[in-house]
Design a protein around this motif. Structure first.
Motif, short mmCIF file in Angstrom:
data_model
loop_
_atom_site.label_atom_id
_atom_site.label_comp_id
_atom_site.label_asym_id
_atom_site.label_seq_id
_atom_site.Cartn_x
_atom_site.Cartn_y
_atom_site.Cartn_z
N ILE A 102 4.66 -0.06 3.21
CA ILE A 102 5.09 1.12 2.46
C ILE A 102 4.96 2.36 3.35
O ILE A 102 3.98 2.50 4.08
CB ILE A 102 4.23 1.30 1.19
CG1 ILE A 102 4.30 0.05 0.30
CG2 ILE A 102 4.66 2.55 0.41
CD1 ILE A 102 5.68 -0.35 -0.14
N PHE A 103 5.95 3.23 3.28
CA PHE A 103 5.85 4.52 3.95
C PHE A 103 5.39 5.56 2.94
O PHE A 103 5.90 5.64 1.82
CB PHE A 103 7.19 4.97 4.53
CG PHE A 103 7.16 6.39 5.03
CD1 PHE A 103 6.65 6.68 6.29
CD2 PHE A 103 7.58 7.45 4.23
CE1 PHE A 103 6.59 8.00 6.74
CE2 PHE A 103 7.52 8.76 4.67
CZ PHE A 103 7.03 9.04 5.94
N THR A 149 2.25 2.96 6.26
CA THR A 149 2.52 3.82 7.41
C THR A 149 2.66 5.24 6.89
O THR A 149 3.45 5.48 5.96
CB THR A 149 3.79 3.38 8.15
OG1 THR A 149 3.54 2.14 8.82
CG2 THR A 149 4.21 4.41 9.18
N PHE A 150 1.92 6.16 7.46
CA PHE A 150 1.90 7.53 6.96
C PHE A 150 2.80 8.45 7.79
O PHE A 150 3.06 8.18 8.97
CB PHE A 150 0.46 8.08 6.95
CG PHE A 150 -0.42 7.39 5.95
CD1 PHE A 150 -0.47 7.81 4.63
CD2 PHE A 150 -1.18 6.28 6.31
CE1 PHE A 150 -1.26 7.15 3.70
CE2 PHE A 150 -1.98 5.62 5.39
CZ PHE A 150 -2.02 6.06 4.08
N CYS A 185 -0.19 5.22 13.22
CA CYS A 185 -0.29 5.99 11.97
C CYS A 185 -0.28 5.09 10.74
O CYS A 185 0.25 5.46 9.70
CB CYS A 185 0.86 7.00 11.89
SG CYS A 185 2.50 6.29 12.14
N SER A 186 -0.88 3.89 10.85
CA SER A 186 -0.85 2.94 9.74
C SER A 186 -2.24 2.45 9.37
O SER A 186 -3.10 2.29 10.24
CB SER A 186 0.02 1.73 10.09
OG SER A 186 1.36 2.10 10.30
N GLN A 232 9.73 1.63 0.61
CA GLN A 232 9.53 0.48 1.48
C GLN A 232 10.05 0.83 2.87
O GLN A 232 11.20 1.22 3.04
CB GLN A 232 10.27 -0.74 0.92
CG GLN A 232 9.57 -1.35 -0.29
CD GLN A 232 10.44 -2.38 -0.97
OE1 GLN A 232 11.48 -2.05 -1.52
NE2 GLN A 232 10.01 -3.64 -0.96
N SER A 233 9.18 0.68 3.84
CA SER A 233 9.50 1.16 5.18
C SER A 233 10.25 0.11 5.99
O SER A 233 9.96 -1.08 5.92
CB SER A 233 8.22 1.55 5.92
OG SER A 233 8.52 1.99 7.22
N SER A 234 11.20 0.59 6.79
CA SER A 234 11.86 -0.29 7.75
C SER A 234 11.18 -0.19 9.11
O SER A 234 11.61 -0.82 10.08
CB SER A 234 13.35 0.09 7.89
OG SER A 234 13.48 1.44 8.29
N ASN A 235 10.12 0.60 9.17
CA ASN A 235 9.38 0.79 10.43
C ASN A 235 7.91 0.40 10.23
O ASN A 235 7.45 0.20 9.11
CB ASN A 235 9.46 2.25 10.89
CG ASN A 235 10.88 2.68 11.17
OD1 ASN A 235 11.59 2.02 11.92
ND2 ASN A 235 11.30 3.77 10.57
#
Length: 514
Positions: free
Chosen positions: A418-419, A352-353, A379-380, A371-374
């Motif tokens: 991943i963010f 996710t960017f 945008c991914s 590591q993203s929580s969203n």
């Protein structure tokens, strides 16, 4: 590779390439840093002595495919901290799916590993607790937001179905951990929730935890560690773009022009145009009138809803990758090229960017990959094969939570998200299309308005632990009090309970429809 075998919280043997090496009689944590200093280029693995023959050497290179990875696996049926931690931590990192590689800071002493370079960067930043499990949890909790990728991974063992004895619940350790790693208010909320939902009066743990101070790690501590993944996640690099749209002709046209200028061109662009009026026809004449350097698959439907539109588009994917986009974003001509550089560097299959409004303050943006929580549905970029068996849950249609739920479906399949702050996406947040109608939800005219929104409640029912759901109920109670009209506490409490139950009612109805 260095392997530390331990038993009863003490080191028994340290092995390097078949040869034993010396270790001190100090704690496992202290030895971990001492060994890292001696072998700065090594992966350091810890393993309980009982599991020596079960350690899965052949998978270690695959699991630790770059330096900024920490992984472990817990063989007990419960966690080191009791489930009551969910009263204070509402994140998705608690409800671990132990059958797959799952992102979490909840590490285990049973088996695990970390690169020496990470330990050397942290040696003056991390307190070296004598309790190895507490130390591992603390280190992961502090460094996960700084860019260390932390996982529960069953592949560490040849057989992961062995059952270890249960951990004994210790409220003193739990309160201490919350005090040292969260904002202070959470120890009081934990105390309150234990009393409300478990009838436990944890005064002593609360009192003693007041003597502990918060732990912190310098924000840039891992920044100088250069990590290049050994995983080959990109084969041909082909990518499809999916775009749901409704009444935003100009914005969509501008975004298509951005895609046409990409240095790494997409193969297909799949547009799902929605218009609820039966007599309506497409307004996107530029699809046919303009020349595009990619194929455009145009789907026109009278059924509105982002979940349905994305599912229609995803059914048409035939490239290796898919960029889930919105119709009102703008990207630089090198966006896809740079995105694949990030993907290759991290060995990531879901990214996710950073996606911000044009005037969003620079100092408020997240500056590091983590590591993203969203999960951002607009945008991914994701690996197409990973989403073949999942879809957007249409129970969330016209509500909130479909993005988060889709992300949880990915994680529960073993695919981390991943963010990445760069390359960045500009989100114009265009006004809604002129022919949109306000969707009337089933509970819109309910005499008792549900609180929270039933779709938010549905997300929590599907993805949170029981303690997290109850903890959310308590925090929402306090948050909502200041913005509602009823100021008499008892009257407000009674009304809130009715609204919460109403939300549960509608959430269960939504879930049964699916």
């Amino acid at each position: 590779m260095i392997i530390i075998y331990h038993q009863n919280n003490k080191i028994v043997e340290v092995n390097s390439e078949g040869e034993n090496i010396l270790f001190s009689q100090k704690s496992i944590a202290v030895n971990l840093f001492q060994i890292a200093e001696q072998y700065p280029e090594s992966l350091i693995v810890w393993c309980q002595l009982d599991l020596k023959s079960n350690l899965n050497y052949t998978k270690l290179t695959e699991i630790f495919h770059h330096k900024k990875i920490m992984a472990s696996y817990n063989l007990s049926t419960n966690s080191f901290f009791s489930e009551a931690i969910g009263y204070a931590d509402l994140s998705l990192f608690l409800n671990i799916n132990k059958g797959v590689s799952y992102p979490t800071w909840m590490m285990s002493s049973h088996v695990g590993g970390i690169h020496a370079e990470v330990l050397n960067a942290l040696k003056n930043q991390i307190f070296k607790d004598s309790d190895f499990d507490y130390f591992l949890h603390s280190m992961a909790k502090l460094t996960m937001p700084l860019g260390l990728y932390c996982y529960s991974d069953p592949r560490l063992l040849k057989k992961s179905d062995i059952i270890f004895p249960k951990f004994k619940n210790n409220n003193f350790l739990l309160f201490r951990f919350i005090k040292q790693h969260y904002k202070t208010r959470w120890i009081f909320l934990l105390f309150l929730n234990l009393f409300l939902y478990e009838k436990k009066f944890a005064f002593s743990p609360l009192f003693f935890t007041l003597f502990y101070s918060k732990r912190n790690v310098r924000g840039d501590v891992l920044q100088l560690i250069e990590s290049q993944s050994r995983r080959k996640v990109v084969e041909d690099g082909s990518i499809d773009i999916i775009i749901p749209t409704i009444g935003r002709k100009k914005y969509l046209h501008d975004f298509l022009n951005d895609l046409a200028l990409q240095t790494h061109l997409p193969k297909n662009v799949i547009i799902v145009e929605q218009n609820p009026f039966i007599s309506s026809v497409s307004e996107l004449d530029f699809i046919e009138s303009d020349n595009w350097p990619f194929y455009i698959k145009h789907i026109f439907t009278h059924k509105t809803g982002a979940c349905n539109a994305r599912n229609l588009a995803l059914a048409e994917i035939n490239s290796e990758w898919v960029f889930m986009a919105d119709d009102d974003i703008r990207i630089d001509k090198r966006f896809l090229e740079k995105a694949f550089e990030v993907i290759k560097k991290d060995g990531a299959e879901q990214v996710t960017f950073g996606c911000y409004a044009p005037d969003y303050a620079e100092n408020k943006k997240i500056q590091r990959r983590l590591q993203s929580s969203n999960f951002g549905s607009g945008c991914s970029i994701v690996k197409s094969k990973n989403i073949e068996s999942i879809s957007y849950n249409t129970s969330f249609e016209f509500g909130y939570g479909e993005d988060s739920d889709y992300g949880m479906q990915l994680r529960n399949k073993g695919f981390d998200i991943i963010f990445s702050p760069k390359p960045e996406i500009i989100h114009l947040k265009a006004p809604i299309g002129g022919f949109r109608e306000k969707y009337i939800l089933a509970w819109t005219n309910d005499f008792i308005q549900p609180k929270p929104s039933p779709t938010v409640m549905l997300y929590n029912l599907l993805n949170a632990t029981k303690q997290q759901l109850k903890g959310y109920k308590t925090t929402l109670f306090f948050k909502f009090y200041s913005v509602q009209k009823i100021k008499t506490p008892i009257k407000y409490y009674n009304n809130y309970k009715i609204q919460w139950d109403r939300s549960l009612h509608w959430a269960n109805k939504l879930n049964s429809k699916k």
